[in-house]
Design an enzyme around this catalytic site. Structure first.
Site, mmCIF file in Angstrom:
data_model
loop_
_atom_site.group_PDB
_atom_site.id
_atom_site.type_symbol
_atom_site.label_atom_id
_atom_site.label_comp_id
_atom_site.label_asym_id
_atom_site.label_seq_id
_atom_site.Cartn_x
_atom_site.Cartn_y
_atom_site.Cartn_z
ATOM 1 N N ALA A 46 28.172 -29.549 -74.781
ATOM 2 C CA ALA A 46 26.737 -29.250 -74.787
ATOM 3 C C ALA A 46 27.062 -27.846 -73.832
ATOM 4 C CB ALA A 46 26.468 -29.830 -73.016
ATOM 5 N N PHE A 103 33.246 -33.646 -68.913
ATOM 6 C CA PHE A 103 34.033 -33.008 -70.174
ATOM 7 C C PHE A 103 32.730 -32.890 -71.722
ATOM 8 C CE2 PHE A 103 33.249 -36.971 -72.340
ATOM 9 C CZ PHE A 103 33.221 -36.582 -74.243
ATOM 10 N N LYS A 104 31.447 -33.431 -71.530
ATOM 11 C CA LYS A 104 30.562 -32.542 -72.358
ATOM 12 C C LYS A 104 30.824 -31.662 -71.735
ATOM 13 C CE LYS A 104 29.237 -37.833 -72.707
ATOM 14 N NZ LYS A 104 29.695 -38.443 -72.261
ATOM 15 N N ASP A 105 30.397 -30.976 -70.824
ATOM 16 C CA ASP A 105 30.153 -29.526 -70.502
ATOM 17 C C ASP A 105 30.199 -28.508 -71.460
ATOM 18 O OD1 ASP A 105 28.688 -30.042 -68.335
ATOM 19 O OD2 ASP A 105 30.384 -29.961 -66.644
#
Ligand code: PLP
Length: 434
Positions: free
Chosen positions: A111, A106-108
C-alpha cells in the site's frame, strides 16, 4: 517495461497506465513483460545487505526502466522504513514477521509503495488526480488508508460493512481525515465489493473521477510484496538455514504467494511453496481436481482470507502457462477449519510461547503437517495477533497486550459517512463531492 493483460485482449500498458487503471480493459490482470533473473553474485552476498538494499535491487528489476535510479531508491527506502524480521518458532520452523509497519499487517508494504508511486506519477508525470476506491473487511482498508494518507492528488474512499469490522480495524481508517473518507455501507462485505466493481465499470463516473483500485490486482501493490521474500532468505542464510526452504503463505486473494512465486522466478532459491487456506479452499480444490470453481466465501476467524474467487489465480495460471502439473509441482495446499486454527494458536503458544494470529496459524499448521527432514520451513506472519484481539483472547482465555501503535488509533474519534448498499447512493455521493 510494458505490462500485458492475463486475458491478452487489451493493448500492452506502460507502468503508469497499469497502475492508474488497476485492472486491464479486458478485465484481466496486468503482468510485467519480463521477470528478470538476478545474478548469482547477488545471492552469494545477499546476507550482507540491508532490507532496503535488497529491496532496491528487486525493485530495479521491475521498475528500473521507468524511473530515475535515485527516485526509485528514495521510494523504496521510504516505503520500507520498518523491519521484517525472521524469528525461530519451533525446530526448523521460522516465521517472517510482516507486521512491523504502521497498521501492523503485511499489506502496509504494498500500500505504501503504491501510494508513493502514484504520487510520483501525479507530481512528476502530469498524471491528473485520481480517486482510489477500496472495499474492505478490515485489513486492506487500514493499510491503504494509512499508506495514502496525505499523498497529494489522491483521494481514498474506504467502503466497509457497517458493524462487521472489529473496533481496532475500524479506527484505523475512520480516524485519519485529510484525503481519506470512510464510507460505512449498510450491508455486507460482498455488497461493498459489488459497489466498487460497479463503480469501476461505470464509464460516465470514471470520466469524471479517474477511479483506481488499491487491492492486490494493482501491480504497484502486488509486485513490492516480492521484496521481503529475498530479505527472509538473506536472514535464513545468516543462520545457515537457507537450503531446502519451504515457504508457507496464508492466502486469500493469493497476491502475497504469487509475489513469492515471482521471487522464485527471479532466482530466489526456494524449494517449494505452500498455500495455507481457511475453509475457503478453492485453490486446494483446484490442485486436487484441476478445475477452478469459485464459490461464495464463508466467514471464518481468519477473515482476511475469506475469499471465494481469488483474483490472483489468473496470475498464477499465466505464470505456469496454464499447466496444472507445473502448478502442482511448485505449490501444495492445506485448509484449516476455525477449530483447527484455534487449536493451532493455543498449542503453539503453550509449547513455544510464540503468539500466532489466526492467519499466520494456517501457515504454521501447514508446515507442522508437511515439513520433511532436511527442509527448513518459513511461514509468513501476515498480521499482528493484537489486530484480532477478541478472537485470540477467546482462544487463550487470557488478555493479550495491544501495542502502542494500535492503541494510538483507538484514542481518536471515528468519522464516517453512512450510505445504503444501493449503487445510486454511492454514485450520487461521489459525484457531489467532485
Ligand atoms: C490480506 C491478508 C491475507 C491474505 O493475503 P492475500 O495476498 O490476499 O492472499 C492474509 N492474512 C492477513 C492478515 C491479511 O490481511
Amino acid at each position: 517495461m510494458l505490462y500485458y493483460s492475463t486475458n491478452h485482449k487489451s493493448p500492452e500498458a506502460t507502468l503508469q497506465e497499469a497502475v492508474v487503471k488497476g485492472l486491464a480493459p479486458d478485465r484481466g490482470l496486468y503482468m510485467p513483460q519480463q521477470i528478470r533473473r538476478l545474478p548469482e553474485s547477488f545471492f552469494q552476498t545477499i546476507e550482507r545487505l540491508s532490507f532496503q538494499e535488497i529491496a532496491y535491487r528487486v525493485a530495479d528489476a521491475f521498475f528500473g526502466d521507468d524511473m530515475e535510479a535515485d527516485t526509485l531508491k528514495d521510494l523504496v527506502y521510504d516505503t520500507l522504513s520498518f523491519e521484517t524480521p525472521v524469528v525461530g518458532v519451533a525446530p526448523d520452523i521460522y516465521t517472517l514477521e510482516l507486521f512491523h509497519g504502521p497498521t501492523m499487517a503485511f499489506k502496509d508494504v504494498g500500500a505504501r509503495f503504491m501510494a508513493r508511486l502514484l504520487g510520483y506519477f501525479i507530481k512528476k508525470q502530469g498524471q491528473t488526480d485520481v480517486n482510489v476506491l477500496v472495499a474492505t473487511s478490515g485489513d486492506t482498508g487500514s493499510a491503504v488508508a494509512n499508506g495514502f494518507l496525505g499523498v497529494k492528488g489522491i483521494h481514498v474512499d474506504v467502503l466497509y460493512p457497517k458493524g462487521l469490522v472489529s473496533e481496532i480495524q475500524e479506527k484505523q481508517f475512520t480516524t485519519l481525515e485529510h484525503n481519506i473518507t470512510a464510507l460505512e455501507i449498510e450491508g455486507t462485505f460482498d455488497d461493498c465489493q459489488r459497489l466498487v466493481k460497479t463503480a469501476f465499470m461505470d464509464e460516465e463516473l470514471n470520466r469524471r473521477l479517474n477511479l483506481t483500485s488499491a487491492n492486490s490486482i494493482n501491480v504497484a501493490r502486488f509486485l513490492p510484496q516480492a521484496f521481503y521474500y529475498f530479505n527472509a532468505y538473506a536472514q535464513l542464510k545468516k543462520v545457515g538455514k537457507s537450503d531446502n526452504v519451504v515457504v508457507s503463505v496464508p492466502s486469500g486473494n493469493f497476491g502475497n504467494i504469487t509475489a513469492g512465486l515471482f521471487a522464485k522466478q527471479m532466482g530466489l532459491p526456494v524449494k517449494r511453496f505452500i498455500a495455507a487456506n481457511n475453509r475457503n479452499d478453492i485453490f486446494l480444490n483446484y490442485l486436487n481436481t484441476g478445475r477452478y470453481e469459485p464459490r461464495a466465501s464463508v466467514a471464518t476467524i481468519a477473515n482476511a482470507m475469506d475469499v471465494g474467487d481469488p483474483s490472483n489465480f489468473a496470475r498464477i495460471l499465466d505464470l505456469y502457462k496454464g499447466s496444472h502439473e507445473a502448478i502442482c509441482k511448485e505449490i501444495s495446499g492445506f485448509r484449516y477449519t476455525d477449530e483447527s486454527i484455534a487449536e493451532g494458536v493455543k498449542r503453539c503458544y503453550e509449547t513455544t510461547h510464540y503468539l500466532l494470529d489466526p492467519h499466520g496459524a494456517c501457515g504454521y499448521l501447514a508446515l507442522e503437517e508437511s515439513l520433511q527432514p532436511a527442509e527448513t520451513g518459513l511461514f509468513l506472519e501476515t498480521a499482528h495477533p493484537a489486530k484480532f484481539k477478541d478472537t485470540i483472547e477467546s482462544i487463550l482465555h487470557q488478555q493479550i497486550a495491544v501495542p502502542a501503535r494500535l492503541q494510538q488509533f483507538m484514542q481518536k474519534e471515528k468519522q464516517s459517512v453512512t450510505l445504503s448498499n444501493q449503487y445510486d447512493d454511492l454514485k450520487n455521493y461521489l459525484e457531489k463531492r467532485s
